[in-house]
Every structure is written in structure tokens, then in C-alpha cells.
Design a protein around this motif. Structure first.
Motif, PDB file in Angstrom:
ATOM      1  N   GLN A 656       0.816  -1.210   0.000  1.00  0.00           N
ATOM      2  CA  GLN A 656       0.000   0.000   0.000  1.00  0.00           C
ATOM      3  C   GLN A 656       0.851   1.262   0.000  1.00  0.00           C
ATOM      4  O   GLN A 656       0.429   2.309  -0.508  1.00  0.00           O
ATOM      5  CB  GLN A 656      -0.966  -0.008   1.191  1.00  0.00           C
ATOM      6  N   ASP A 657       2.061   1.185   0.540  1.00  0.00           N
ATOM      7  CA  ASP A 657       2.957   2.338   0.520  1.00  0.00           C
ATOM      8  C   ASP A 657       3.377   2.691  -0.905  1.00  0.00           C
ATOM      9  O   ASP A 657       3.491   3.867  -1.268  1.00  0.00           O
ATOM     10  CB  ASP A 657       4.200   2.054   1.367  1.00  0.00           C
ATOM     11  N   LYS A 661       2.441   6.340  -2.662  1.00  0.00           N
ATOM     12  CA  LYS A 661       3.477   7.229  -3.200  1.00  0.00           C
ATOM     13  C   LYS A 661       3.260   7.471  -4.696  1.00  0.00           C
ATOM     14  O   LYS A 661       3.457   8.596  -5.184  1.00  0.00           O
ATOM     15  CB  LYS A 661       4.861   6.640  -2.948  1.00  0.00           C
ATOM     16  N   TRP A 675      -2.879   6.454   2.765  1.00  0.00           N
ATOM     17  CA  TRP A 675      -1.749   5.726   3.351  1.00  0.00           C
ATOM     18  C   TRP A 675      -2.045   5.346   4.802  1.00  0.00           C
ATOM     19  O   TRP A 675      -2.560   6.144   5.583  1.00  0.00           O
ATOM     20  CB  TRP A 675      -0.487   6.574   3.275  1.00  0.00           C
ATOM     21  N   ARG A 677      -0.216   4.069   8.166  1.00  0.00           N
ATOM     22  CA  ARG A 677       1.104   3.895   8.785  1.00  0.00           C
ATOM     23  C   ARG A 677       1.288   2.492   9.351  1.00  0.00           C
ATOM     24  O   ARG A 677       2.420   2.027   9.533  1.00  0.00           O
ATOM     25  CB  ARG A 677       1.342   4.926   9.885  1.00  0.00           C
ATOM     26  N   VAL A 681       4.015  -2.766   4.086  1.00  0.00           N
ATOM     27  CA  VAL A 681       5.143  -1.991   3.553  1.00  0.00           C
ATOM     28  C   VAL A 681       6.007  -2.916   2.707  1.00  0.00           C
ATOM     29  O   VAL A 681       6.403  -3.993   3.166  1.00  0.00           O
ATOM     30  CB  VAL A 681       5.987  -1.359   4.681  1.00  0.00           C
ATOM     31  N   GLU A 685      11.230  -0.650   1.257  1.00  0.00           N
ATOM     32  CA  GLU A 685      10.808   0.658   1.737  1.00  0.00           C
ATOM     33  C   GLU A 685      10.658   0.649   3.255  1.00  0.00           C
ATOM     34  O   GLU A 685      10.575  -0.411   3.889  1.00  0.00           O
ATOM     35  CB  GLU A 685       9.467   1.026   1.069  1.00  0.00           C
ATOM     36  N   ARG A 687       8.468   2.799   6.521  1.00  0.00           N
ATOM     37  CA  ARG A 687       7.319   3.678   6.777  1.00  0.00           C
ATOM     38  C   ARG A 687       7.764   5.141   6.842  1.00  0.00           C
ATOM     39  O   ARG A 687       7.055   6.044   6.397  1.00  0.00           O
ATOM     40  CB  ARG A 687       6.630   3.264   8.077  1.00  0.00           C
ATOM     41  N   ALA A 690       8.352   6.500   3.325  1.00  0.00           N
ATOM     42  CA  ALA A 690       7.069   6.626   2.636  1.00  0.00           C
ATOM     43  C   ALA A 690       6.327   7.878   3.087  1.00  0.00           C
ATOM     44  O   ALA A 690       5.815   8.652   2.256  1.00  0.00           O
ATOM     45  CB  ALA A 690       6.218   5.384   2.876  1.00  0.00           C
TER      46      ALA A 690
END
Length: 757
Positions: A656-657, A661, A675, A677, A681, A685, A687, A690
Motif C-alpha cells: 500500500q505504501d 506514493k 496511506w 502507517r 510496507v 521501503e 514507513r 514513505a
């Protein structure tokens, strides 16, 4: 355009430290590589199917024709518009046509198979096994010699011709089905209509065409004139046949691409030139075939283009010329973005940074111990370091920098029990162990893998130039650079631009060209990450030629992505293909899939990651970004309804990150809201990085590609109200004045990121 000095290359190759080839380790600065694999580790494959002269050069791996050099029975070679295939029975030439193939994913793949070929054979001797006899930048010679008898074919990207030269006797052509002869005036020409397609064969003066049957002809060649050319025709119009006849006797002997980068205008000029030898008649030069990325919006060829072939890459137009040029704007980037502050989420960013620092060591090796996963891990932490540095956490920055340096040094030192580098001097290939994704066994993905290492090394060098010195770790980095980006042609150390295809404008991933559909590339975005690494490494080490090469590769590949992976101009995808993007591009097909899963989020995400500050090229068309993301929901629903979910399915929000982005390049506010948190991830990457990426675009706006600058590393962003943010990075040791094309100026201190609004 060699970017490694001769003495430095000799040093890398171990010439100064080895008396004879052996299994002994070779020093490269503070690092070490090995001339043979350790212990029971398996070696790389051999590439025996080359002529004696070609065996003296580094093996031409990862190219559109690489199947030829590894296999005594090679797969089809997709040159576009033609496909060819050497076989025991002779040499096949076909004009692939479109086939739409439904899939279990409830979508379609588009195939252009090597099918219904014409088969050529000499009449005086049996063809020998096919070998690569010469390699130009986008052309090859294939020898099917037998003893003292020679038979040579020349094939080139974009060319509708295959030229043939035979040492003695006549030439036979067998058709896949009954063919009818088309009327021609020139007795040298045999024009045929076969299975709905038109072909023309052009013999020398004095040739006679003997009809053996409705499916077989023999070209009776005069003494001393053992040549002919065969062409597919885009149509059966007399004017087209006349055009092809004028150029049929200009046999291609070499092809060459040259590039220049002009930092003052942020432009890359690429020239393509074919050298030919005219065997008879006037020297009219060759017919070149231009792909859509070469002819679209190219003022230098407008009004000069001839008829077009419908191909897997869209329309390939013929051009009666031996050269042409293409000018592109380099869409620059900066290595990192500045601090974000003054938002309600600054405290959240600080919390994430603290958490990611605590798990940073584990994040460097989360999914595997091989060089690809390790490369993702070290770049993951170096990008985390960027944020710590810009947000003012000097202690965290130093901790992360030292951690990544130590891990790279463990691998580079040669003393790491888990990973090391091996140079096969007979092939001209650097392998990293343990083998992963067949990077050793099939020489796959070297640019993907080493790109992470090179880029990470470059970002270390931005902070610690001494670390990158040749006597320290720079020699090992240069070894990886040389593996994927040597510009010397026909050298014995490494092949010319191993992974990159200058004519198609993008890279290939498979080292040995395995499979019936030709070579392939999946993660175009990881190729871009490699070229970013070259740009940064060349800039920080003062290697202008390498820097310019990186700019050329970056600019060419981003353009090819927009044509052949995303089709943002609507010139390439078949109307039956309903997916918004291609995720796997082959010589003879394209598909919406991956090598490892049918899950749609990963299918889409593999051509986006790793998303960094150099990924702004993905936002050149914000409308396309939105269309691409809008398609994700329905694709996931279809997959969950009809797909075969694995026993342990991935998280529903996997990566989903990545999508947040990516979406921020079209709508930063909506992307930030999407997004989570605590969500999934991607393993390349953090968190922290991102959220910093999302907050940065929320504050600066979307990339503004209309503004250029007279320096290498810059970026401009624009808010909806017109306010702009200008960034420029100075990798040098003295202050730098930057002028943007809209008149804005900026002075940047050494080794810093400058910003002005």
C-alpha cells in the motif's frame, strides 16, 4: 566512450595481482573478488555458439538475440518486424501477426508468435550449427557455416530485410503454404503472397528463379554472386515493392548508437547510424525501421517516413536513410528531498523514524540472503538515512550510514561466509553468490540487482567521498558498474551495455534469452533505479562519461516505459488489451502478470518500485496515474473471485505504501489520506521514507516537467495555485550557481541540497 581508465580496468581484472588464472582471490582496492566460485557453488553457463573471433570477446548476454550464443538449438529471435530462427533444417524468417490469448486472470495476453516462416537453405551443403559471428549495436551476423562452406545472415532491429551470403551454390526457399507470385518488372525479384502476407526476395543480376512447386523456389545464383536479401512487406502495393527494391542491395555491415548529454539544456541527443555495403546497383542506402518511440513527435523524420508494419511494439515505419537522430529532455531528480515541517504529522514522522531505526539492521536482510534482497535492504536503509539527515537527526544518520557501509564492506571484502562476488573472465560476467532468481545460472537481472548496490554506494559517497576512493571500496563498485554498463564494444572484459537494448530503448533481464517469446523485462522501474545509480556514482566520483551514460540510459528507458509498458500516447496496445499497463514485456508478447504471482497489486507494483525521489518520471502524466490506480480495485475483485489464492495469501493491502506514493504524483492530498502507517510496507521501503515522500509532495506539489535547469541534479514542483519549489543538488566541492529555464536562480553550497521558492 570508455568510462573506466585502461589501467583501472586492468586493476579490476586482476592483471596486476595475478601471474596466471587461478582460484586465488583478487584484490580490488580494499575489496576482493574471486576467479572461480567457492566450494560447491555452481559456475555460470558457457556461451559456446560463437565464431572463433566472437569467442575472444565478452559474451553478449541479456540481449534480444542472446538465445543464439547459449544454445545449439536457439529459440526464435524477435527483431521486429521480423522474427527469425536458425534450425537444423535451415534459417527461418517470419512476419509475426497478432494473436489475442485469454488468460485465467480474465484478461488477455497479446502474442506475436514466430509462426509460418519461410525456410531458407543452401543447395550445395548442409547448414552448420548457428553461431553469432558479429554484433553491432542493433544488428547481428549469424553464421551457419559447415567446414569450408560459409553461410551468413544479417538481421537488425527494425529492418524488414534479412541479407544472406553463401560461399557456393544456390539458395532454396520453402514456403509454409501455397504461395502466389506477384507481378514484378525486375527479373532479380521474386515477390510472393503467402498466407495473407507478402514477401520479396532480391537476387543478384543474372539470378533465375526456379519454381519447384507452389511451396518451393530455388534461386539459381550466378558464379561469384552468392547473395540475396529477403524482406517481409507491409503491404502488396507496387510502390512499396519498388521502394524495397531500391534498398535491397544495401547490406548492413554495422550499426552504432551515439549519445550526447547537454547539461546546459537538460537534453540528450541520440543518433543511430547503419553502415552498409552496396552489392550492386546505385548506393541508395538501407531501409531502417523506426519504432514508435523513435518516430513519434520526432521532427527530424516527419515527412520522410514510409509505410508501416503492425508489430508487437505498435507501428514500425520504414525510413530510407542510413541514420537518424532523436532529441529527448532529461527529466532530472535530486537524490533526496529536504526536511518537512510545520504539519500536524511531523511528530508522526519522528515516531516512525525512531521505530525504523530500531529495526534497521533486521530490515537489511528481511527476505533472503542473496545479492538482490541484500541490495534492496541496503538501499532501504540508505533512504531511511536520507530522512534522518534532512530532519536533523545527525546521530541517526551516522548510525545508519555506518551500518550500511559495514554491510557492503562485508560483501566487498570477500571474507563474508554468506555472500561474495565472482568474476568469470572467460564470459566477462560478475556473479554474486548465493545465487538468487537465476542470476548466476542464467545471468538474469544483473542491472536490477547491482543497481541497488551502485546507487547505495553513490549515496554513501555523497557523504563520505574517501569511502569511494579506488584504494578503498570504489574499485569494487566500479566492477559492478562495468558488469552492467561498459561502453567498450567488442572488448574481452565485459560486453557493450550488457542489459540495455539501444534500439528498443529499454533493458532486457534474461541473460540467456530463455523461452519461445524471446527476451523479457518485468520491473522496468528497477532498471531505472540502476541508471540513477550510474548518474550519481559518475557525478560523485567525477566520471563525466559514466554520468552522461547514466543520463542517456535513464532518459531512453523512461521514454520506452511510457510507450511500451504504459502506452500513455495510445500508440502501442492492441484494442483487445484492456489492462492499463503491461507488467511483462517480451520480444514476442506482452502480458499483465509476474513471474511469481497472479495477485494484481504486485503485478502493478513491480513496475513502480522502488519509488524514490528519482521516480518523479512516473508522474509525467497525472491522468494516467489516476487511471492506473483506478484499475486496481476491479483487478483485485476479479482476482479474489476467480483467481487461485495461495495457502498463505498476501495481505489485502500489500504494498500500500507503493501505491500511495505513486498516487501522490497525481494527487498528494488523496494519496496521503490513503496511506496507513500500520499497513503493509514493501520490503524495499520504510514507513518513515514513505511518509516523508507523501508529506514532501503535499508541501511542494506535483513535478513540473516544463522547467529545466543548467545542472545535472535538480527538480521543480508546482502547487495548484502556481507556487513553485526549486531544488538542486551540488555534488561538487565548490559553490554552484543554478539557473532554471523560467529565470529562477539558486546558489548551492558544496555537497548540499539547495532550495528556493
Amino acid at each position: 566512450m570508455r568510462f573506466i581508465h585502461a589501467c583501472q580496468l586492468a586493476f579490476l581484472m586482476g592483471c596486476a595481482s595475478l601471474g596466471a588464472a587461478s582460484a586465488q582471490p583478487v584484490k580490488a582496492g580494499a575489496g576482493t573478488y574471486f576467479l572461480t566460485p567457492k566450494g560447491s557453488d555452481k559456475p555460470m553457463p558457457s556461451a559456446p555458439m560463437r565464431t572463433e573471433a566472437m569467442l575472444k570477446t565478452a559474451a553478449q548476454t541479456n540481449q534480444w538475440y542472446s538465445t543464439l550464443i547459449f544454445n545449439s538449438t536457439p529459440e526464435a529471435i524477435f527483431a521486429h518486424p521480423l522474427s527469425v530462427k536458425p534450425t537444423a533444417a535451415g534459417f527461418e524468417m517470419a512476419l509475426p501477426g497478432k494473436e489475442i490469448v485469454p488468460t485465467v486472470r480474465r484478461d488477455v495476453e497479446v502474442h506475436y508468435p514466430h509462426k509460418n516462416p519461410l525456410l531458407f537453405t543452401p543447395t550445395a551443403f548442409e547448414p552448420g550449427p548457428a553461431k553469432l559471428a558479429k554484433a553491432g549495436d542493433w544488428s547481428i551476423d549469424i553464421s551457419m557455416a559447415r567446414g569450408v562452406d560459409d553461410w551468413l545472415m544479417t538481421v537488425a532491429h527494425g529492418s524488414p530485410f534479412v541479407s544472406m551470403q553463401v560461399s557456393r551454390g544456390d539458395m532454396r526457399v520453402r514456403l509454409p503454404s501455397d504461395g502466389s507470385r506477384l507481378p514484378v518488372v525486375d527479373p532479380r525479384v521474386l515477390a510472393l503472397h503467402v498466407g495473407g502476407q507478402s514477401y520479396a526476395l532480391f537476387g543478384p543480376a543474372g539470378v533465375t528463379w526456379e519454381s519447384v512447386s507452389t511451396t518451393e523456389w530455388i534461386a539459381r545464383l550466378p558464379a561469384g554472386k552468392g547473395y540475396l536479401s529477403a524482406a517481409a512487406l507491409p503491404d502488396a502495393q507496387p510502390a512499396t515493392l519498388e521502394l524495397f527494391a531500391r534498398h535491397a542491395y544495401a547490406f548492413i555491415t554495422d550499426t552504432r548508437v551515439e549519445w550526447t548529454y547537454d547539461p546546459s539544456r537538460s537534453q540528450v541527443e541520440t543518433s543511430f547510424k547503419a553502415t552498409t555495403r552496396t552489392l550492386e546497383g546505385p548506393d541508395n542506402g538501407p531501409l531502417l525501421g523506426l519504432y514508435p518511440h523513435q518516430w513519434f513527435q520526432n521532427a527530424s523524420v516527419q515527412g520522410r517516413l514510409g509505410p508501416a508494419f503492425d508489430t508487437i511494439r505498435g507501428k514500425i515505419h520504414v525510413l530510407a536513410a542510413n541514420s537518424f537522430q532523436k532529441t529527448n529532455t532529461y527529466s532530472s531528480f535530486v537524490p533526496f528531498w529536504p526536511a518537512v515541517g510545520g504539519t500536524p504529522r511531523t511528530a508522526e514522522l519522528d515516531d516512525l523514524l525512531k521505530a525504523d531505526k530500531r529495526t534497521a539492521r533486521r530490515m537489511m536482510l528481511q527476505n533472503g540472503q542473496g545479492p538482490y534482497w541484500q541490495g534492496k535492504g541496503i538501499q532501504r536503509n540508505i533512504k531511511l538515512m536520507d530522512v534522518a539527515e534532512q530532519q536533523g537527526d545527525q546521530e541517526g544518520r551516522d548510525q545508519l550510514l555506518a551500518m550500511v557501509q559495514k554491510r557492503m564492506e562485508e560483501w566487498f571484502s570477500g571474507g563474508n561466509s554468506k555472500g561474495y562476488f565472482h568474476l568469470d573472465k572467460s564470459l566477462g560476467v560478475v556473479a554474486a553468490y548465493p545465487d538468487e532468481f537465476f542470476q548466476v545460472a542464467q545471468i538474469n537481472d544483473h542491472h536490477f540487482t547491482y543497481g541497488y548496490w551502485i546507487r547505495t554506494a553513490a549515496e554513501i559517497a555523497l557523504r563520505d567521498p574517501a569511502w569511494a576512493a579506488q584504494e578503498q571500496w570504489g574499485a569494487m563498485v566500479d566492477l559492478l558498474v562495468a558488469d552492467i554498463a561498459t561502453t567498450e564494444r567488442s572488448g574481452s572484459a565485459f560486453p557493450f551495455l550488457r542489459n540495455f537494448d539501444p534500439y528498443e530503448g529499454h533493458s532486457w533481464a534474461s541473460g540467456i534469452g530463455l523461452g519461445e517469446w524471446g527476451n523479457n523485462q518485468e520491473s522496468s522501474s528497477e532498471a531505472i533505479n540502476a541508471w540513477v545509480g550510474l548518474i550519481l556514482w559518475g557525478e560523485v566520483t567525477g566520471n563525466k562519461a559514466l554520468r552522461d551514460l547514466g543520463v542517456y540510459l535513464f532518459t531512453a528507458e523512461t521514454e520506452a516505459i511510457n510507450f511500451y509498458w504504459f502506452d500513455i500516447h495510445g500508440l502501442v496496445f492492441a484494442p483487445e488489451y484492456k489492462n492499463v499497463e503491461v507488467s511483462m514485456l517480451f520480444g514476442g508478447k506482452y502480458a499483465h502478470n509476474t513471474w511469481w504471482t497472479d495477485e494484481p497489486r504486485q503485478i502493478k507494483g513491480i513496475n513502480l518500485l522502488p519509488i524514490t525521489t528519482a521516480s518523479t518520471y512516473l508522474g509525467v502524466d497525472p491522468g494516467y496515474v489516476k487511471r492506473n490506480l483506478d484499475a486496481l480495485g476491479p483487478e483485485v475483485e476479479t482476482y479474489r473471485k476467480y483467481g487461485k489464492l495461495p495457502p498463505n495469501p498476501p495481505p489485502r493491502d500489500i504494498w500500500q505504501d507503493v501505491f500511495a506514493k505513486y498516487g501522490a504524483l497525481a494527487d498528494p492530498t488523496a494519496a496521503l489520506a490513503s496511506w496507513d502507517r500500520w499497513g503493509s510496507v514493501e520490503v524495499g521501503e520504510t514507513r518513515t521514507h514513505a511518509l516523508h515522500f507523501l508529506l514532501s509532495l503535499q508541501q511542494m506539489g506535483l513535478p513540473d516537467f516544463s522547467v529545466r535547469a543548467d545542472t545535472l541534479l535538480y527538480a521543480v514542483f508546482k502547487q495548484p495555485d502556481g507556487r513553485k519549489t526549486y531544488l538542486a543538488y551540488n555534488a561538487g566541492t565548490t559553490p554552484m550557481d543554478v539557473t532554471f529555464s523560467d529565470g529562477k536562480t539558486l546558489t548551492v553550497a558544496p555537497r548540499t541540497l539547495g532550495r528556493v521558492q
